[in-house]
Design a protein around this motif. Structure first.
Motif, PDB file in Angstrom:
ATOM      1  N   ILE A   1      11.865   0.549  -8.704  1.00  0.00           N
ATOM      2  CA  ILE A   1      11.644  -0.531  -7.738  1.00  0.00           C
ATOM      3  C   ILE A   1      11.929  -0.086  -6.304  1.00  0.00           C
ATOM      4  O   ILE A   1      11.145  -0.382  -5.397  1.00  0.00           O
ATOM      5  N   GLU A   2      13.029   0.622  -6.092  1.00  0.00           N
ATOM      6  CA  GLU A   2      13.348   1.060  -4.718  1.00  0.00           C
ATOM      7  C   GLU A   2      12.284   2.007  -4.187  1.00  0.00           C
ATOM      8  O   GLU A   2      11.848   1.878  -3.046  1.00  0.00           O
ATOM      9  N   ALA A   3      11.854   2.948  -5.009  1.00  0.00           N
ATOM     10  CA  ALA A   3      10.797   3.881  -4.595  1.00  0.00           C
ATOM     11  C   ALA A   3       9.491   3.124  -4.354  1.00  0.00           C
ATOM     12  O   ALA A   3       8.743   3.441  -3.424  1.00  0.00           O
ATOM     13  N   ALA A   4       9.228   2.104  -5.175  1.00  0.00           N
ATOM     14  CA  ALA A   4       8.008   1.304  -5.000  1.00  0.00           C
ATOM     15  C   ALA A   4       8.037   0.566  -3.666  1.00  0.00           C
ATOM     16  O   ALA A   4       7.019   0.497  -2.965  1.00  0.00           O
ATOM     17  N   LYS A   5       9.194   0.031  -3.301  1.00  0.00           N
ATOM     18  CA  LYS A   5       9.315  -0.672  -2.014  1.00  0.00           C
ATOM     19  C   LYS A   5       9.078   0.281  -0.848  1.00  0.00           C
ATOM     20  O   LYS A   5       8.392  -0.070   0.129  1.00  0.00           O
ATOM     21  N   GLU A   6       9.625   1.487  -0.957  1.00  0.00           N
ATOM     22  CA  GLU A   6       9.405   2.485   0.094  1.00  0.00           C
ATOM     23  C   GLU A   6       7.927   2.867   0.181  1.00  0.00           C
ATOM     24  O   GLU A   6       7.382   3.013   1.279  1.00  0.00           O
ATOM     25  N   GLU A   7       7.299   3.020  -0.966  1.00  0.00           N
ATOM     26  CA  GLU A   7       5.878   3.372  -0.998  1.00  0.00           C
ATOM     27  C   GLU A   7       5.027   2.237  -0.426  1.00  0.00           C
ATOM     28  O   GLU A   7       4.043   2.479   0.275  1.00  0.00           O
ATOM     29  N   ILE A   8       5.401   1.012  -0.716  1.00  0.00           N
ATOM     30  CA  ILE A   8       4.682  -0.147  -0.148  1.00  0.00           C
ATOM     31  C   ILE A   8       4.766  -0.104   1.373  1.00  0.00           C
ATOM     32  O   ILE A   8       3.757  -0.308   2.064  1.00  0.00           O
ATOM     33  N   ASP A   9       5.950   0.161   1.908  1.00  0.00           N
ATOM     34  CA  ASP A   9       6.108   0.256   3.368  1.00  0.00           C
ATOM     35  C   ASP A   9       5.219   1.358   3.941  1.00  0.00           C
ATOM     36  O   ASP A   9       4.567   1.172   4.973  1.00  0.00           O
ATOM     37  N   ARG A  10       5.199   2.494   3.256  1.00  0.00           N
ATOM     38  CA  ARG A  10       4.372   3.611   3.722  1.00  0.00           C
ATOM     39  C   ARG A  10       2.891   3.238   3.678  1.00  0.00           C
ATOM     40  O   ARG A  10       2.141   3.504   4.617  1.00  0.00           O
ATOM     41  N   LEU A  11       2.476   2.598   2.588  1.00  0.00           N
ATOM     42  CA  LEU A  11       1.076   2.196   2.457  1.00  0.00           C
ATOM     43  C   LEU A  11       0.697   1.152   3.500  1.00  0.00           C
ATOM     44  O   LEU A  11      -0.402   1.205   4.063  1.00  0.00           O
ATOM     45  N   HIS A  12       1.603   0.213   3.768  1.00  0.00           N
ATOM     46  CA  HIS A  12       1.318  -0.808   4.782  1.00  0.00           C
ATOM     47  C   HIS A  12       1.166  -0.172   6.159  1.00  0.00           C
ATOM     48  O   HIS A  12       0.316  -0.599   6.950  1.00  0.00           O
ATOM     49  N   ALA A  13       1.992   0.831   6.441  1.00  0.00           N
ATOM     50  CA  ALA A  13       1.862   1.547   7.717  1.00  0.00           C
ATOM     51  C   ALA A  13       0.509   2.250   7.791  1.00  0.00           C
ATOM     52  O   ALA A  13      -0.148   2.251   8.836  1.00  0.00           O
ATOM     53  N   GLN A  14       0.090   2.811   6.669  1.00  0.00           N
ATOM     54  CA  GLN A  14      -1.213   3.480   6.611  1.00  0.00           C
ATOM     55  C   GLN A  14      -2.334   2.457   6.806  1.00  0.00           C
ATOM     56  O   GLN A  14      -3.298   2.714   7.530  1.00  0.00           O
ATOM     57  N   ILE A  15      -2.198   1.306   6.173  1.00  0.00           N
ATOM     58  CA  ILE A  15      -3.210   0.253   6.277  1.00  0.00           C
ATOM     59  C   ILE A  15      -3.320  -0.239   7.721  1.00  0.00           C
ATOM     60  O   ILE A  15      -4.412  -0.507   8.218  1.00  0.00           O
ATOM     61  N   ASP A  16      -2.171  -0.333   8.394  1.00  0.00           N
ATOM     62  CA  ASP A  16      -2.149  -0.825   9.768  1.00  0.00           C
ATOM     63  C   ASP A  16      -2.585   0.222  10.789  1.00  0.00           C
ATOM     64  O   ASP A  16      -2.770  -0.102  11.965  1.00  0.00           O
ATOM     65  N   SER A  17      -2.750   1.470  10.346  1.00  0.00           N
ATOM     66  CA  SER A  17      -3.097   2.528  11.293  1.00  0.00           C
ATOM     67  C   SER A  17      -4.555   2.417  11.737  1.00  0.00           C
ATOM     68  O   SER A  17      -5.407   1.894  11.012  1.00  0.00           O
ATOM     69  N   GLU A  18      -4.801   2.937  12.914  1.00  0.00           N
ATOM     70  CA  GLU A  18      -6.149   2.910  13.480  1.00  0.00           C
ATOM     71  C   GLU A  18      -7.076   3.802  12.654  1.00  0.00           C
ATOM     72  O   GLU A  18      -6.702   4.890  12.248  1.00  0.00           O
ATOM     73  N   GLY A  19      -8.249   3.316  12.363  1.00  0.00           N
ATOM     74  CA  GLY A  19      -9.249   4.079  11.629  1.00  0.00           C
ATOM     75  C   GLY A  19      -9.092   4.015  10.120  1.00  0.00           C
ATOM     76  O   GLY A  19      -9.839   4.682   9.394  1.00  0.00           O
ATOM     77  N   PHE A  20      -8.143   3.222   9.638  1.00  0.00           N
ATOM     78  CA  PHE A  20      -7.901   3.146   8.199  1.00  0.00           C
ATOM     79  C   PHE A  20      -9.155   2.711   7.449  1.00  0.00           C
ATOM     80  O   PHE A  20      -9.474   3.242   6.392  1.00  0.00           O
ATOM     81  N   TRP A  21      -9.873   1.756   7.996  1.00  0.00           N
ATOM     82  CA  TRP A  21     -11.025   1.179   7.293  1.00  0.00           C
ATOM     83  C   TRP A  21     -12.298   2.012   7.457  1.00  0.00           C
ATOM     84  O   TRP A  21     -13.335   1.667   6.902  1.00  0.00           O
ATOM     85  N   ASP A  22     -12.209   3.119   8.175  1.00  0.00           N
ATOM     86  CA  ASP A  22     -13.390   3.964   8.382  1.00  0.00           C
ATOM     87  C   ASP A  22     -13.884   4.592   7.083  1.00  0.00           C
ATOM     88  O   ASP A  22     -15.075   4.793   6.905  1.00  0.00           O
ATOM     89  N   ASN A  23     -12.986   4.929   6.190  1.00  0.00           N
ATOM     90  CA  ASN A  23     -13.357   5.527   4.907  1.00  0.00           C
ATOM     91  C   ASN A  23     -13.111   4.487   3.816  1.00  0.00           C
ATOM     92  O   ASN A  23     -11.977   4.268   3.396  1.00  0.00           O
ATOM     93  N   GLN A  24     -14.177   3.846   3.370  1.00  0.00           N
ATOM     94  CA  GLN A  24     -14.065   2.746   2.410  1.00  0.00           C
ATOM     95  C   GLN A  24     -13.448   3.183   1.086  1.00  0.00           C
ATOM     96  O   GLN A  24     -12.661   2.450   0.497  1.00  0.00           O
ATOM     97  N   GLU A  25     -13.811   4.367   0.627  1.00  0.00           N
ATOM     98  CA  GLU A  25     -13.305   4.837  -0.664  1.00  0.00           C
ATOM     99  C   GLU A  25     -11.780   4.995  -0.624  1.00  0.00           C
ATOM    100  O   GLU A  25     -11.072   4.506  -1.510  1.00  0.00           O
TER     101      GLU A  25
END
Length: 192
Positions: free
Chosen positions: A27-51
């Motif tokens: 669970i703790e590692a999952a929470k950290e990974e969620i934070d990392r993924l959310h940062a990636q999602i919020d980054s500029e150009g994230f939606w440029d590569n749909q796959e």
């Protein structure tokens, strides 16, 4: 009121199992990974590569669901424990049915989650065993190639071109000194 004391003991007895479930689920590692993924999602150009963006979103949702399921069980535990304390303090038997049903639901959810995790681990183990077998086959092929006469000849000649001594080459290849000298002499005869 004895029933509430018994359920309070039961709740205290399953708390370590609930905590162990958090460790098993990561669970703790999952929470950290969620934070990392959310940062990636919020980054500029994230939606440029749909796959890639779809994979990241799916991974994020999966982890969020796992954490939410665990946190729901923790919340249920907290609520049931509070219910026990309130019933004991207020000397109120009317909450017993809610406590019994809630405890059964929590216990069932924990067992189901443990079972699901065991199944996931069994599947992971099976995939790892397949991977190990595949890697062993590749290693056997590589060992076969490294022991082929042509490969050894190339290694010996390459080492000699780099100025290595016959003793060094013999040590590296596992061949005898006279075998190395024979190969070098044959090659020297071809060059002449």
């Amino acid at each position: 009121m004895i029933e509430f004391d018994e359920y309070k003991v039961k709740l205290n007895n399953i708390r370590p199992k609930l905590d162990a479930l958090a460790d098993s689920l990561g669970i703790e590692a999952a929470k950290e990974e969620i934070d990392r993924l959310h940062a990636q999602i919020d980054s500029e150009g994230f939606w440029d590569n749909q796959e890639i963006s779809q994979k990241v979103m799916k991974q994020s949702r999966t982890l969020e669901a796992k954490v939410a399921r665990y946190e729901k069980m923790c919340s249920q535990w907290d609520d049931l424990y509070t219910l026990c304390e309130m019933a004991i303090e207020d000397n109120d038997d009317s909450m017993l049915d809610e406590l019994v049903a809630g405890y059964a639901e929590l216990e069932q959810e924990m067992v189901a989650t443990f079972s699901q995790r065991q199944e996931q681990l069994a599947q992971l183990n099976a995939r790892m065993e397949e991977r190990i077998a595949s890697l062993r086959r590749l290693l056997e092929q590589a060992e076969g190639i490294t022991r082929s006469p042509h490969f050894l000849r190339e290694v010996i000649l390459n080492c000699r071109r780099k100025g290595q001594s016959v003793e060094d080459i013999a040590r590296k290849t596992g061949l005898a000194r006279d075998e190395i000298e024979l190969i070098l002499a044959r090659e020297h005869g071809r060059e002449a």
